[in-house]
Write an enzyme that holds these catalytic residues in place. Structure first.
Site, PDB file in Angstrom:
ATOM      1  N   ASP A 194      73.629  68.968  58.636  1.00  0.00           N
ATOM      2  CA  ASP A 194      73.880  70.215  57.936  1.00  0.00           C
ATOM      3  C   ASP A 194      75.145  70.824  58.539  1.00  0.00           C
ATOM      4  OD1 ASP A 194      73.446  72.431  56.255  1.00  0.00           O
ATOM      5  OD2 ASP A 194      72.399  73.492  57.865  1.00  0.00           O
ATOM      6  N   ASP A 204      76.434  74.683  58.373  1.00  0.00           N
ATOM      7  CA  ASP A 204      76.264  75.993  59.006  1.00  0.00           C
ATOM      8  C   ASP A 204      75.030  75.997  59.895  1.00  0.00           C
ATOM      9  OD1 ASP A 204      78.416  76.672  57.420  1.00  0.00           O
ATOM     10  OD2 ASP A 204      77.171  77.557  55.851  1.00  0.00           O
TER      11      ASP A 204
END
Length: 610
Positions: A232, A234
């Site tokens: 991922d 953020d």
């Protein structure tokens, strides 16, 4: 004769140089040129021209029969044409392991005059970086030094070119590409995760030899599926700020780049998969998002790290969203936890999904891991799984990407071998109880055991008894009074009927309150059920259901440290934590230790997690 590719002939040209050529530099007992010829021999190509005026090079190559190739050595580029309509050109100072058939197929599918082989570099500062259009067209090549943000798309030298595009010009890559771009001729790119390294200095040579010794070129090859760590964005690579909608808002998490570099050196694919609904909301344009990703790649590259590819979902599923971009307000297959981005990466990068991981800070990342059958590692950075978008549980919970990488590279090899021993006696349809004191490692063992069983083709479902913890104002006396044992027992009896659905409640550890659950659990006939929790071995009816009973033991000093760390994360004071710990020693320890006598196997994770 050149190898016929469809109706077109193809040839490999190696620019080996004259005199004291790098092409004969020894790499772990084999000259660089020999490694290139061995790589070519693994492809469908058979015609090789080595451009060199060196007698030593010509003598080393011979006629190429020992590689199963037809090799000629010549001093001039005029010899290159032969009957070939297409040439794969390799600089003689490059160590590489590339699937040339894939490269050539890509070139032919694009209809370009030339195709440059690009890959992410662990040394962006010294690399030729390429600007690409969305369709892969090369817009420009930028030599160092670099003062702006760039995508980490480096051109280490190899390329494919149509003989017709040469027009008697220079066969060296950079002058040729500059000429084609000035003339407006189509130049395409081929972005690969495979190993390609220029050996232009003593430091490069030392690194190349170390990489070969570690097997890195083979690990990165596209010839066979390789494991990946899906990242991922953020909260994993950069600081979670709710929404990063400008280049200036992007801040890398300290320690993320060195952790990523460890994955790069270990040979894992490293695709980023990120939901970016801000685009659909009209808060961030695609152009700005591209600039943000260039800043991300530049920042990682400054610390010698790279991601193989960035996949993003710009959609939002609500067609009535005020201020949204209508064309992007759609239900799609790429918004996590949907698997679209994983499927795209698996096709592009030839990923072995069963041996791969997802590292993320949200429940949707864990949902993606579960959907695709990968290990899910939740980091406490960013959302820390508190977003509530998916009921999926992680297999492992760690502080940050550095801890996730440490688990994958340092812990999992030994832990998986330990789990294989525990799984040996577990068969289809079995019920496994996992008991032990709080903070002994029961949840981790149960989740990782289910993952390992899944990697072996046996589906396992984990039920955590903490789902049946009572709200703090409804609790009875002692450890057993903290649980709704009656409801948990009814649920276990129902779900083991196979085909009966149950919906476990959800316990919020921060507020210490119980809520209705959302995830329905149904077992198939051969599914393995793993029930873990402090009271798992204390109830006669549960023990009667079980075919395997495990007790997880642990060192008390380590357990105390983990207990303090967990409740400190929940915001408790040290005095309150220590008081609770002492209370638990009195009311939990005697009962749980007594239940150990009902276990078939006593195990421990002590020493495996260091």
């Amino acid at each position: 004769m050149s190898e016929r590719w469809g109706t077109e002939l193809a040839q490999v040209v190696i620019l080996a140089g004259d005199g004291d050529t790098p092409a004969l530099t020894d790499i772990a007992g084999t000259p660089l040129l020999g490694r290139q010829l061995a790589m070519i021999a693994r492809s469908a190509l058979r015609d090789v021209l080595v451009l060199s005026g060196s007698a030593a090079v010509a003598q080393y190559c011979g006629d190429g029969a020992r590689w199963g190739l037809a090799v000629r050595a010549a001093p001039r580029a005029g010899e290159a044409a032969g009957e070939a309509g297409t040439m794969v050109v390799l600089p003689g100072d490059v160590l590489l392991d590339v699937d040339l058939d894939r490269l050539l197929d890509h070139h032919r599918g694009q209809g370009a005059d030339a195709t440059l082989l690009l890959r992410a570099s662990d040394n962006m500062a010294d690399a030729d970086l390429v600007d690409r259009a969305e369709d892969g067209r090369v817009l420009g090549v930028h030599a160092p030094p670099h003062v702006d943000d760039f995508h980490n798309q480096a051109w280490p030298g190899p390329y494919v070119v149509a003989w017709s595009a040469l027009a008697g010009g220079d066969l060296r890559g950079r002058p040729l590409v500059d000429r084609l771009l000035r003339a407006g001729r189509p130049v395409q790119s081929y972005l690969s995760p495979e190993y390609v390294r220029r050996v232009g200095s003593a430091g490069d040579l030392d690194q190349a030899r170390a990489d070969v010794a570690a097997g890195l070129p083979d690990h990165l090859s596209l010839r066979s599926p390789q494991p990946a760590v899906f990242l991922d964005r953020d909260g994993v690579l950069n600081v979670e700020k709710g929404s990063v909608n400008s280049v200036a808002a992007l801040d890398l998490i300290p320690g993320a780049a060195p952790a990523l570099a460890r994955l790069n050196r270990a040979g894992f694919r490293t695709p980023v998969v990120t939901n970016q609904a801000a685009v659909a909301r009209g808060l961030c344009s695609l152009e700005t998002l591209d600039a943000i990703h260039a800043r991300l790649e530049t920042g990682l590259g400054a610390d010698g790290a790279y991601v193989d590819r960035i996949y993003f979902c710009p959609h939002h599923p609500d067609p009535t969203l005020p201020g949204g971009v209508p064309s992007l307000l759609v239900r799609c297959d790429c918004r996590k936890p949907k698997p679209g981005m994983v499927h795209a990466a698996a096709a592009d990068l030839n990923i072995d999904i069963a041996r791969s991981w997802v590292v993320g800070d949200s429940s949707s990342d864990m949902g993606l891991a579960r959907t695709c059958g990968m290990g899910g590692i939740l980091v406490r950075d960013g959302h820390g799984g508190r977003d509530g978008k998916s009921p999926a549980q992680p297999h492992v919970v760690v502080d940050d990407l550095a801890d996730a990488v440490r688990f994958i590279l340092d812990v999992w090899p030994g832990l998986s071998a330990h789990l294989d021993g525990l799984a040996a006696g577990i068969g289809p349809g079995d019920v496994v109880l996992v008991g032990g004191l709080a903070r002994a490692g029961k949840s981790l063992l149960a989740q990782c055991l289910s993952l390992r069983l899944g990697q072996r083709g046996r589906r396992a479902v984990v039920l955590g008894l903490d789902s049946w913890l009572k709200s703090h104002d409804r609790r009875g006396v002692g450890v057993l009074g903290r649980y709704d044992l009656e409801a948990a027992g009814q649920a276990l009896a129902a779900v083991t009927n196979r085909g009966t659905a149950i919906t476990p409640p959800r316990y919020d550890v921060l507020t210490q309150t119980s809520h209705p659950g959302r995830e329905e659990v149904v077992l198939g006939p051969d599914d393995i059920l793993i029930v873990e929790g402090v009271p798992a071995l204390t109830q006669p009816a549960w023990r009667a259901l079980a075919t395997r009973r495990l007790y997880v033991a642990t060192d008390e000093a380590g357990r105390r440290a983990r207990f303090h760390a967990e409740y400190r994360r929940r915001g408790w004071s040290d005095d309150r934590i220590e008081s609770t710990y002492e209370d638990r020693l009195r009311d939990e320890r005697p009962i749980v230790l007594a239940s150990k006598g009902y276990a078939d196997v006593e195990t421990s994770l002590d020493g495996l997690l260091d």
